[in-house]
Design a protein around this motif. Structure first.
Motif, PDB file in Angstrom:
ATOM      1  N   SER A 251      27.037   7.205  40.401  1.00 43.40           N
ATOM      2  CA  SER A 251      26.645   6.841  41.815  1.00 43.40           C
ATOM      3  C   SER A 251      25.303   7.421  42.195  1.00 43.40           C
ATOM      4  O   SER A 251      24.843   8.749  41.768  1.00 43.40           O
ATOM      5  CB  SER A 251      27.679   7.096  42.999  1.00 43.40           C
ATOM      6  N   ILE A 252      24.407   6.934  43.446  1.00 44.35           N
ATOM      7  CA  ILE A 252      23.329   7.476  43.525  1.00 44.35           C
ATOM      8  C   ILE A 252      23.573   7.557  45.281  1.00 44.35           C
ATOM      9  O   ILE A 252      23.585   6.339  45.876  1.00 44.35           O
ATOM     10  CB  ILE A 252      21.760   6.754  43.448  1.00 44.35           C
ATOM     11  N   VAL A 253      23.016   8.576  45.862  1.00 52.88           N
ATOM     12  CA  VAL A 253      22.892   8.508  47.350  1.00 52.88           C
ATOM     13  C   VAL A 253      21.465   8.728  47.957  1.00 52.88           C
ATOM     14  O   VAL A 253      21.039   9.857  47.470  1.00 52.88           O
ATOM     15  CB  VAL A 253      24.018   9.845  48.022  1.00 52.88           C
ATOM     16  N   GLY A 254      20.981   8.260  48.885  1.00 50.10           N
ATOM     17  CA  GLY A 254      19.749   8.331  49.411  1.00 50.10           C
ATOM     18  C   GLY A 254      19.226   7.357  50.447  1.00 50.10           C
ATOM     19  O   GLY A 254      20.138   6.437  50.711  1.00 50.10           O
ATOM     20  N   GLU A 255      18.011   7.216  50.758  1.00 47.43           N
ATOM     21  CA  GLU A 255      17.650   6.102  51.736  1.00 47.43           C
ATOM     22  C   GLU A 255      16.759   5.001  50.817  1.00 47.43           C
ATOM     23  O   GLU A 255      15.985   5.060  49.915  1.00 47.43           O
ATOM     24  CB  GLU A 255      16.500   6.779  52.381  1.00 47.43           C
ATOM     25  N   ALA A 256      17.331   3.787  51.313  1.00 46.63           N
ATOM     26  CA  ALA A 256      16.985   2.512  50.497  1.00 46.63           C
ATOM     27  C   ALA A 256      15.566   2.279  51.200  1.00 46.63           C
ATOM     28  O   ALA A 256      15.448   2.249  52.453  1.00 46.63           O
ATOM     29  CB  ALA A 256      17.679   1.234  50.989  1.00 46.63           C
ATOM     30  N   VAL A 257      14.284   2.766  50.326  1.00 47.48           N
ATOM     31  CA  VAL A 257      12.986   2.350  50.892  1.00 47.48           C
ATOM     32  C   VAL A 257      12.416   1.311  50.577  1.00 47.48           C
ATOM     33  O   VAL A 257      11.464   0.918  51.144  1.00 47.48           O
ATOM     34  CB  VAL A 257      12.350   3.576  50.387  1.00 47.48           C
ATOM     35  N   ALA A 258      12.796   0.218  49.685  1.00 48.98           N
ATOM     36  CA  ALA A 258      11.816  -0.996  49.350  1.00 48.98           C
ATOM     37  C   ALA A 258      12.745  -1.689  48.412  1.00 48.98           C
ATOM     38  O   ALA A 258      13.741  -1.316  47.882  1.00 48.98           O
ATOM     39  CB  ALA A 258      10.655  -0.350  48.579  1.00 48.98           C
ATOM     40  N   VAL A 259      12.497  -2.918  48.447  1.00 45.53           N
ATOM     41  CA  VAL A 259      12.789  -3.860  47.186  1.00 45.53           C
ATOM     42  C   VAL A 259      11.468  -4.108  46.411  1.00 45.53           C
ATOM     43  O   VAL A 259      10.496  -4.519  46.637  1.00 45.53           O
ATOM     44  CB  VAL A 259      13.179  -5.092  47.981  1.00 45.53           C
ATOM     45  N   ASP A 260      11.635  -3.925  45.042  1.00 45.14           N
ATOM     46  CA  ASP A 260      10.388  -3.619  44.294  1.00 45.14           C
ATOM     47  C   ASP A 260      10.102  -5.189  43.818  1.00 45.14           C
ATOM     48  O   ASP A 260      10.724  -6.115  44.230  1.00 45.14           O
ATOM     49  CB  ASP A 260      10.354  -2.785  43.020  1.00 45.14           C
ATOM     50  N   GLY A 261       9.066  -5.326  42.985  1.00 45.72           N
ATOM     51  CA  GLY A 261       8.579  -6.373  42.386  1.00 45.72           C
ATOM     52  C   GLY A 261       9.467  -7.056  41.516  1.00 45.72           C
ATOM     53  O   GLY A 261       9.142  -8.581  41.212  1.00 45.72           O
ATOM     54  N   ASP A 262      10.555  -6.518  40.981  1.00 45.17           N
ATOM     55  CA  ASP A 262      11.469  -7.355  40.115  1.00 45.17           C
ATOM     56  C   ASP A 262      12.536  -7.602  40.913  1.00 45.17           C
ATOM     57  O   ASP A 262      13.888  -7.830  40.346  1.00 45.17           O
ATOM     58  CB  ASP A 262      11.818  -6.259  39.018  1.00 45.17           C
TER      59      ASP A 262
END
Length: 288
Positions: A251-262
């Motif tokens: 698991s990863i915890v953090g802030e969702a900052v973007a949706v990338d080109g993929d």
């Protein structure tokens, strides 16, 4: 169970007058047109899974691009990670479509479920008058009593070498005492101005045809087609503190900052690393 056309059903289909049946013939007249995407619309009374049925039809060469299969009730509806999706008969929209974007590089086909999410949100906003948001990658959220609730989901599956079947499930008239889990919602509970499934389905499919055509004309490029920007604008996950539950019990915890080109969700971790996530469960940890 073999699907049967809803028009063959007996009078029991009128047992809940608040949930009238869909009219397959009227939907075909309204959606199937020369030069359009939708090649056929079939409404069945009950089946296991519209996605499974349409994948099988495509594999057998019995479905063309633009085939639409709608069920009044599903006994084995599936979401992501093989989760079950159940709802009372005629209480929602349960449909699958067959797309064959052969002119788009396969590497970009991962945008199809996100594209469908944009189309569903667009169509419902127009036809139901209800504000919706998208939880990455493919959940439809509505607000019920000030709380964020899941009212729908999208599942994409490959169909042979050249096709993708995309299933959409939306809770339309589900009442509070019918919710499968407390976190679920429906368009009716969110205060939709219309819960007539016929115009809702037409609105969703017309928006999907519009967005699919735009994306396909751009060769699947999410920037040129405007898809990446539009998805990000309607994505409730961005800007939130999230936990990504990944394959392999990581698991990863953090802030969702973007949706990338993929189409991947980029999470900025507390260690200062930006990590793209292409598959996994996302849990929103901080209220919007």
């Amino acid at each position: 169970m073999t699907p049967r056309d809803a028009s063959d059903a007996n009078d029991s289909r009128w047992s809940d007058l608040d949930r009238p049946p869909l009219n397959g013939a009227a939907l075909r007249r309204g959606l199937v047109r020369q030069g359009g995407l939708w090649s056929g619309v079939e409404v069945v009374q009950r089946t296991g899974s519209t996605n499974s049925d349409l994948v099988a039809l495509a594999a057998a060469g019995k479905a063309a691009e633009g085939a639409v299969l709608v069920a009044e009730e599903q006994s084995a509806g599936r979401g992501r990670l093989e989760r079950q999706w159940t709802a009372p008969a005629r209480s929602g929209l349960f449909c699958s479509v067959l797309l064959k974007p052969t002119e788009v590089p396969v590497a970009r086909w991962g945008w199809l479920p996100l594209l469908t999410g944009v189309a569903v949100a667009t169509g419902l906003s127009r036809a139901a008058g209800v504000d919706t948001a998208l939880k990455w990658p493919n959940d439809l959220l509505v607000t019920v009593g000030g709380e964020e609730r899941k009212a729908g989901g999208i599942l994409a599956e490959r169909a042979g070498d050249d096709g993708v079947v995309i299933g959409v499930g939306i809770n339309v008239t589900l009442r509070a005492d019918e919710l499968p889990v407390p976190q679920a919602g429906s368009l009716a509970l969110a205060g939709a101005v219309s819960t007539d499934r016929d115009p809702l389905l037409r609105g969703v499919l017309r928006a999907l045809e519009e967005w699919y055509g735009r994306w396909r004309a751009a060769g699947g490029d999410p920037t040129v087609s405007g898809l990446q920007e539009t998805y990000a604008a309607g994505c409730a996950t961005l800007g939130r503190r999230v936990r990504a539950e990944l394959p392999g019990d990581r698991s990863i915890v953090g802030e969702a900052v973007a949706v990338d080109g993929d189409g991947r969700l980029v999470i900025a971790t507390e260690e200062g690393v930006q990590e793209p996530v292409g598959a996994g469960d996302i849990v929103h940890l901080r209220p919007a």
